[in-house]
Motif scaffolding. Structure first.
Motif, PDB file in Angstrom:
ATOM      1  N   ILE A  33       0.840  -1.201   0.000  1.00 22.49           N
ATOM      2  CA  ILE A  33       0.000   0.000   0.000  1.00 22.49           C
ATOM      3  C   ILE A  33       0.876   1.252   0.000  1.00 22.49           C
ATOM      4  O   ILE A  33       0.648   2.186  -0.775  1.00 22.49           O
ATOM      5  CB  ILE A  33      -0.969   0.001   1.200  1.00 22.49           C
ATOM      6  CG1 ILE A  33      -2.048  -1.049   1.024  1.00 22.49           C
ATOM      7  CG2 ILE A  33      -1.613   1.380   1.380  1.00 22.49           C
ATOM      8  CD1 ILE A  33      -2.935  -1.242   2.234  1.00 22.49           C
ATOM      9  N   ILE A  34       1.895   1.271   0.849  1.00 28.31           N
ATOM     10  CA  ILE A  34       2.771   2.444   0.936  1.00 28.31           C
ATOM     11  C   ILE A  34       3.479   2.683  -0.389  1.00 28.31           C
ATOM     12  O   ILE A  34       3.512   3.810  -0.899  1.00 28.31           O
ATOM     13  CB  ILE A  34       3.784   2.273   2.090  1.00 28.31           C
ATOM     14  CG1 ILE A  34       3.079   2.308   3.435  1.00 28.31           C
ATOM     15  CG2 ILE A  34       4.851   3.358   2.033  1.00 28.31           C
ATOM     16  CD1 ILE A  34       3.962   1.896   4.597  1.00 28.31           C
ATOM     17  N   ILE A  35       4.044   1.634  -0.968  1.00 29.93           N
ATOM     18  CA  ILE A  35       4.801   1.785  -2.218  1.00 29.93           C
ATOM     19  C   ILE A  35       3.895   2.254  -3.354  1.00 29.93           C
ATOM     20  O   ILE A  35       4.242   3.167  -4.109  1.00 29.93           O
ATOM     21  CB  ILE A  35       5.519   0.472  -2.570  1.00 29.93           C
ATOM     22  CG1 ILE A  35       6.659   0.225  -1.580  1.00 29.93           C
ATOM     23  CG2 ILE A  35       6.045   0.499  -4.000  1.00 29.93           C
ATOM     24  CD1 ILE A  35       7.290  -1.143  -1.695  1.00 29.93           C
ATOM     25  N   VAL A  36       2.721   1.650  -3.482  1.00 28.25           N
ATOM     26  CA  VAL A  36       1.823   2.015  -4.580  1.00 28.25           C
ATOM     27  C   VAL A  36       1.295   3.437  -4.415  1.00 28.25           C
ATOM     28  O   VAL A  36       1.292   4.229  -5.366  1.00 28.25           O
ATOM     29  CB  VAL A  36       0.666   0.993  -4.708  1.00 28.25           C
ATOM     30  CG1 VAL A  36      -0.392   1.466  -5.679  1.00 28.25           C
ATOM     31  CG2 VAL A  36       1.198  -0.355  -5.129  1.00 28.25           C
ATOM     32  N   VAL A  37       0.871   3.790  -3.212  1.00 28.01           N
ATOM     33  CA  VAL A  37       0.348   5.140  -2.988  1.00 28.01           C
ATOM     34  C   VAL A  37       1.440   6.177  -3.226  1.00 28.01           C
ATOM     35  O   VAL A  37       1.212   7.193  -3.906  1.00 28.01           O
ATOM     36  CB  VAL A  37      -0.249   5.280  -1.565  1.00 28.01           C
ATOM     37  CG1 VAL A  37      -0.507   6.730  -1.212  1.00 28.01           C
ATOM     38  CG2 VAL A  37      -1.538   4.491  -1.447  1.00 28.01           C
ATOM     39  N   LEU A  38       2.633   5.939  -2.699  1.00 30.65           N
ATOM     40  CA  LEU A  38       3.709   6.911  -2.893  1.00 30.65           C
ATOM     41  C   LEU A  38       4.142   7.017  -4.344  1.00 30.65           C
ATOM     42  O   LEU A  38       4.404   8.116  -4.844  1.00 30.65           O
ATOM     43  CB  LEU A  38       4.908   6.566  -2.003  1.00 30.65           C
ATOM     44  CG  LEU A  38       4.722   6.829  -0.523  1.00 30.65           C
ATOM     45  CD1 LEU A  38       5.972   6.438   0.247  1.00 30.65           C
ATOM     46  CD2 LEU A  38       4.388   8.285  -0.271  1.00 30.65           C
ATOM     47  N   SER A  39       4.224   5.885  -5.042  1.00 31.37           N
ATOM     48  CA  SER A  39       4.641   5.959  -6.442  1.00 31.37           C
ATOM     49  C   SER A  39       3.602   6.694  -7.288  1.00 31.37           C
ATOM     50  O   SER A  39       3.962   7.503  -8.140  1.00 31.37           O
ATOM     51  CB  SER A  39       4.922   4.567  -7.001  1.00 31.37           C
ATOM     52  OG  SER A  39       3.742   3.797  -7.018  1.00 31.37           O
ATOM     53  N   LEU A  40       2.321   6.451  -7.037  1.00 30.38           N
ATOM     54  CA  LEU A  40       1.285   7.161  -7.782  1.00 30.38           C
ATOM     55  C   LEU A  40       1.227   8.635  -7.407  1.00 30.38           C
ATOM     56  O   LEU A  40       1.014   9.497  -8.262  1.00 30.38           O
ATOM     57  CB  LEU A  40      -0.078   6.498  -7.577  1.00 30.38           C
ATOM     58  CG  LEU A  40      -0.257   5.124  -8.218  1.00 30.38           C
ATOM     59  CD1 LEU A  40      -1.583   4.515  -7.807  1.00 30.38           C
ATOM     60  CD2 LEU A  40      -0.146   5.221  -9.715  1.00 30.38           C
ATOM     61  N   ALA A  41       1.423   8.936  -6.126  1.00 33.85           N
ATOM     62  CA  ALA A  41       1.402  10.337  -5.692  1.00 33.85           C
ATOM     63  C   ALA A  41       2.589  11.104  -6.254  1.00 33.85           C
ATOM     64  O   ALA A  41       2.442  12.243  -6.715  1.00 33.85           O
ATOM     65  CB  ALA A  41       1.390  10.426  -4.171  1.00 33.85           C
ATOM     66  N   LEU A  42       3.760  10.487  -6.236  1.00 39.48           N
ATOM     67  CA  LEU A  42       4.940  11.170  -6.760  1.00 39.48           C
ATOM     68  C   LEU A  42       4.868  11.292  -8.277  1.00 39.48           C
ATOM     69  O   LEU A  42       5.313  12.284  -8.849  1.00 39.48           O
ATOM     70  CB  LEU A  42       6.200  10.457  -6.314  1.00 39.48           C
ATOM     71  CG  LEU A  42       6.444  10.488  -4.797  1.00 39.48           C
ATOM     72  CD1 LEU A  42       7.669   9.674  -4.438  1.00 39.48           C
ATOM     73  CD2 LEU A  42       6.564  11.910  -4.292  1.00 39.48           C
ATOM     74  N   HIS A  43       4.295  10.292  -8.948  1.00 37.54           N
ATOM     75  CA  HIS A  43       4.116  10.378 -10.396  1.00 37.54           C
ATOM     76  C   HIS A  43       3.130  11.489 -10.749  1.00 37.54           C
ATOM     77  O   HIS A  43       3.326  12.236 -11.692  1.00 37.54           O
ATOM     78  CB  HIS A  43       3.630   9.044 -10.953  1.00 37.54           C
ATOM     79  CG  HIS A  43       3.293   9.095 -12.410  1.00 37.54           C
ATOM     80  ND1 HIS A  43       4.251   9.266 -13.384  1.00 37.54           N
ATOM     81  CD2 HIS A  43       2.104   9.035 -13.063  1.00 37.54           C
ATOM     82  CE1 HIS A  43       3.671   9.292 -14.569  1.00 37.54           C
ATOM     83  NE2 HIS A  43       2.371   9.150 -14.393  1.00 37.54           N
ATOM     84  N   ARG A  44       2.075  11.585  -9.967  1.00 42.52           N
ATOM     85  CA  ARG A  44       1.071  12.629 -10.200  1.00 42.52           C
ATOM     86  C   ARG A  44       1.674  14.007 -10.014  1.00 42.52           C
ATOM     87  O   ARG A  44       1.416  14.930 -10.770  1.00 42.52           O
ATOM     88  CB  ARG A  44      -0.099  12.429  -9.236  1.00 42.52           C
ATOM     89  CG  ARG A  44      -1.183  13.478  -9.388  1.00 42.52           C
ATOM     90  CD  ARG A  44      -2.089  13.491  -8.215  1.00 42.52           C
ATOM     91  NE  ARG A  44      -1.298  13.916  -7.063  1.00 42.52           N
ATOM     92  CZ  ARG A  44      -1.766  14.034  -5.853  1.00 42.52           C
ATOM     93  NH1 ARG A  44      -3.002  13.731  -5.605  1.00 42.52           N
ATOM     94  NH2 ARG A  44      -1.011  14.426  -4.868  1.00 42.52           N
ATOM     95  N   ASN A  45       2.535  14.155  -9.008  1.00 44.91           N
ATOM     96  CA  ASN A  45       3.146  15.455  -8.737  1.00 44.91           C
ATOM     97  C   ASN A  45       4.263  15.780  -9.717  1.00 44.91           C
ATOM     98  O   ASN A  45       4.614  16.948  -9.877  1.00 44.91           O
ATOM     99  CB  ASN A  45       3.688  15.501  -7.312  1.00 44.91           C
ATOM    100  CG  ASN A  45       2.570  15.523  -6.296  1.00 44.91           C
ATOM    101  OD1 ASN A  45       1.450  15.888  -6.610  1.00 44.91           O
ATOM    102  ND2 ASN A  45       2.871  15.113  -5.079  1.00 44.91           N
ATOM    103  N   SER A  46       4.847  14.773 -10.344  1.00 40.41           N
ATOM    104  CA  SER A  46       5.957  15.042 -11.245  1.00 40.41           C
ATOM    105  C   SER A  46       5.493  15.505 -12.618  1.00 40.41           C
ATOM    106  O   SER A  46       6.255  16.124 -13.343  1.00 40.41           O
ATOM    107  CB  SER A  46       6.839  13.800 -11.396  1.00 40.41           C
ATOM    108  OG  SER A  46       6.136  12.801 -12.098  1.00 40.41           O
TER     109      SER A  46
END
Length: 154
Positions: free
Chosen positions: A130-143
Motif C-alpha cells: 500500500i505504501i509503495i503504490v500510494v507513494l509511487s502514484l502520488a509522486l508520479h502525479r506530482n511530477s
C-alpha cells in the motif's frame, strides 16, 4: 480595453485537474484498510478492561494492565487516523499529505512490529505494498507538469 483584459484572463486561467482514477482507487482502498483497523482499535478501546482481564488469565507473564492496553490502543488509533489524514490530504493535493501519510504508515508498521515481531508477516507485506503504490502514484502525479498557458502579447 475590457475585452482585451477578459481575453487575457481566459488565456491565463489554469484548469484544476482531478486525481487519476487509479490513484483515487488505491487511496480509497487504503482508507478502507486503515479505517477498519482504526474502527476495531476504537471498539477494543471501549473493552480494554475485558481485554486486560483476559490477558491476566491467559498470559499472566506479560503483566498486562488496563492502562498499558488502553495506551497501546490509543496510540494505534491516533497513528491510523494520521494515515487516513495523510491520504485525505493527498487527495486534496496538499503538499503535507505525502509526508503525513509516509510517517504515520511507517510508524504503524513499527508499532505493530514491536509487540508481535515477525508473527503475522502478511500484514507487513500488505501495508508495504500500500505504501509503495500510494507513494509511487502520488509522486508520479506530482511530477507531471501542468501545460503552460499561453498569453498573447497585445
Amino acid at each position: 480595453m475590457a475585452e482585451e483584459i477578459s481575453q487575457e484572463a481566459k488565456n491565463t486561467t489554469t484548469t484544476k485537474r482531478s486525481n487519476p482514477l487509479l490513484f483515487r482507487f488505491v487511496c480509497f482502498f487504503a482508507i478502507a484498510y486503515y479505517g477498519l483497523i482504526l474502527l476495531s482499535m476504537a471498539v477494543a478501546l471501549l473493552f480494554s478492561d475485558f481485554i486486560a482481564g483476559m490477558g491476566i488469565i491467559y498470559v499472566p507473564e506479560l503483566d498486562l494492565s488496563r492502562l498499558k492496553i488502553a495506551m497501546y490502543l490509543l496510540v494505534g488509533v491516533l497513528l491510523n487516523a494520521g494515515v487516513i489524514t495523510g491520504i485525505w490530504l493527498m487527495l486534496r493535493r496538499r503538499r503535507a499529505g505525502v509526508s503525513v501519510f509516509t510517517t504515520n504508515a511507517l510508524l504503524v508498521m513499527l508499532f505493530q512490529f514491536v509487540p508481535s515481531g515477525t508473527g503475522g508477516w502478511q500484514k507487513y507485506i500488505v501495508e508495504l505494498i500500500i505504501i509503495i503504490v500510494v507513494l509511487s502514484l502520488a509522486l508520479h502525479r506530482n511530477s507531471r507538469k501542468m501545460p503552460k498557458t499561453q498569453v498573447k502579447d497585445v
